[in-house]
Motif scaffolding. Sequence first.
Motif, mmCIF file in Angstrom:
data_model
loop_
_atom_site.group_PDB
_atom_site.id
_atom_site.type_symbol
_atom_site.label_atom_id
_atom_site.label_comp_id
_atom_site.label_asym_id
_atom_site.label_seq_id
_atom_site.Cartn_x
_atom_site.Cartn_y
_atom_site.Cartn_z
ATOM 1 N N PHE A 36 0.293 14.013 7.990
ATOM 2 C CA PHE A 36 -0.926 13.872 7.210
ATOM 3 C C PHE A 36 -1.690 15.183 7.025
ATOM 4 O O PHE A 36 -2.331 15.361 6.007
ATOM 5 N N THR A 39 -4.474 15.492 4.410
ATOM 6 C CA THR A 39 -4.505 14.422 3.419
ATOM 7 C C THR A 39 -4.554 13.066 4.087
ATOM 8 O O THR A 39 -4.304 12.946 5.285
ATOM 9 N N GLN A 40 -4.867 12.039 3.334
ATOM 10 C CA GLN A 40 -4.912 10.672 3.849
ATOM 11 C C GLN A 40 -3.700 9.865 3.413
ATOM 12 O O GLN A 40 -3.483 8.766 3.900
ATOM 13 N N THR A 41 -2.894 10.384 2.460
ATOM 14 C CA THR A 41 -1.765 9.639 1.909
ATOM 15 C C THR A 41 -0.524 10.531 1.831
ATOM 16 O O THR A 41 -0.616 11.680 1.413
ATOM 17 N N TYR A 52 3.952 4.628 -0.241
ATOM 18 C CA TYR A 52 2.808 5.416 0.176
ATOM 19 C C TYR A 52 2.422 5.058 1.603
ATOM 20 O O TYR A 52 2.178 3.898 1.911
ATOM 21 N N ARG A 54 -0.406 5.498 4.168
ATOM 22 C CA ARG A 54 -1.827 5.803 4.097
ATOM 23 C C ARG A 54 -2.475 5.718 5.474
ATOM 24 O O ARG A 54 -2.184 4.817 6.251
ATOM 25 N N LEU A 55 -3.327 6.675 5.752
ATOM 26 C CA LEU A 55 -4.096 6.693 6.991
ATOM 27 C C LEU A 55 -5.473 6.098 6.700
ATOM 28 O O LEU A 55 -6.188 6.573 5.821
ATOM 29 N N THR A 56 -5.844 5.036 7.413
ATOM 30 C CA THR A 56 -7.120 4.358 7.169
ATOM 31 C C THR A 56 -8.256 5.051 7.913
ATOM 32 O O THR A 56 -8.022 5.906 8.776
ATOM 33 N N LYS A 57 -9.477 4.641 7.598
ATOM 34 C CA LYS A 57 -10.642 5.207 8.281
ATOM 35 C C LYS A 57 -10.679 4.811 9.754
ATOM 36 O O LYS A 57 -11.335 5.457 10.560
ATOM 37 N N VAL A 61 -2.098 3.271 10.214
ATOM 38 C CA VAL A 61 -1.233 3.630 9.080
ATOM 39 C C VAL A 61 -0.771 2.369 8.366
ATOM 40 O O VAL A 61 -0.472 1.353 8.987
ATOM 41 N N THR A 64 2.719 1.047 1.779
ATOM 42 C CA THR A 64 2.697 0.198 0.595
ATOM 43 C C THR A 64 3.668 0.743 -0.436
ATOM 44 O O THR A 64 4.045 1.913 -0.413
#
Length: 65
Positions: A36, A39-41, A52, A54-57, A61, A64
């Motif tokens: 990461f 970046t978050q994605t 994709y 994705r790292l959430t808040k 992870v 999708t």
Amino acid sequence: MRQTITLKNKTASSRTLQTPVNRNRVTLGLNSKSLFKDTQTVLLKHNNENYYLRLTKNNKVILTK
């Protein structure tokens, strides 16, 4: 043949899993921080499809399509 893996979480508790080992397969371990970076994605390409990661808040992870 079985391999023992110990998983630890942020609360320092741990659990041990017994997993089968297949000597004909190579497992690649990646650190999520190196994936990461800034970046978050992360885009993963598999069989001409885009996925994709994705790292959430909440620092989880999600994968999708």
